[in-house]
Scaffold this motif. Sequence first.
Motif, PDB file in Angstrom:
ATOM      1  N   LEU A  84       0.826  -1.212   0.000  1.00 49.53           N
ATOM      2  CA  LEU A  84       0.000   0.000   0.000  1.00 49.53           C
ATOM      3  C   LEU A  84       0.863   1.266   0.000  1.00 49.53           C
ATOM      4  N   PRO A  85       1.856   1.396   0.889  1.00 52.06           N
ATOM      5  CA  PRO A  85       2.711   2.591   0.815  1.00 52.06           C
ATOM      6  C   PRO A  85       3.525   2.675  -0.482  1.00 52.06           C
ATOM      7  N   VAL A  86       4.008   1.536  -0.965  1.00 55.61           N
ATOM      8  CA  VAL A  86       4.776   1.561  -2.214  1.00 55.61           C
ATOM      9  C   VAL A  86       3.892   2.025  -3.369  1.00 55.61           C
ATOM     10  N   SER A  87       2.668   1.525  -3.433  1.00 51.95           N
ATOM     11  CA  SER A  87       1.764   1.981  -4.491  1.00 51.95           C
ATOM     12  C   SER A  87       1.413   3.456  -4.305  1.00 51.95           C
ATOM     13  N   GLY A  88       1.348   3.917  -3.053  1.00 45.97           N
ATOM     14  CA  GLY A  88       1.108   5.338  -2.786  1.00 45.97           C
ATOM     15  C   GLY A  88       2.261   6.207  -3.272  1.00 45.97           C
ATOM     16  N   ILE A  89       3.470   5.722  -3.101  1.00 49.24           N
ATOM     17  CA  ILE A  89       4.642   6.446  -3.612  1.00 49.24           C
ATOM     18  C   ILE A  89       4.557   6.547  -5.136  1.00 49.24           C
TER      19      ILE A  89
END
Length: 193
Positions: A99-104
């Motif tokens: 989720l954070p990687v996709s947010g980045i």
Amino acid sequence: MHASRYSLPGILFHWTMALAVLLAWGGMQLAEALGRGPAKTMVVGTHALLGLIVLALLLPRILARLLGTSPGPAPGAPVWEQRLALAAHLLLYALMLLLPVSGILVALTGRVPFDLAGLATLPNSLAGTGLRRTVKEIHELLANLMLATIVLHVAAVLWHAFVRRDGVAARMSPLRGDQASASARRGVTGTSR
């Protein structure tokens, strides 16, 4: 090593990350209600910072889990329940990474550099790739999967706390072991079994 409850670092990471995930989700609910402008930019930037906090705490949390004490399966739990619990926990860990990687990636594919609540700016170095819509859809899909998995996790905790009353819910309580066990035995009414 098996114990009656998780290690203190494991408990602290769990609740810190749970709070960050809850605030990130709440922030996006608020952002969707706001019109364009500085307030929405600040809320979305704070959402992103919370996601980065989750990402930054993930490796220390995994190390705390692997190196610290952790209880075994729930007493008397059937094999299917143990496997479901393991799968749900592994999915939560995977989502705390994805989720954070996709947010980045959402930030990097934006039309303009991404403001992290006034603290920093992420460049929009992937703006011309045409991936923004796809990356946003993946991020939203992962967020919905995270929400569904958390609901399952909370339902399981409540099942153990109020139906089975087997002490499983007390394993992650920030209270001392004897206080958490006594609270779990009393349930919401405050009566003992």
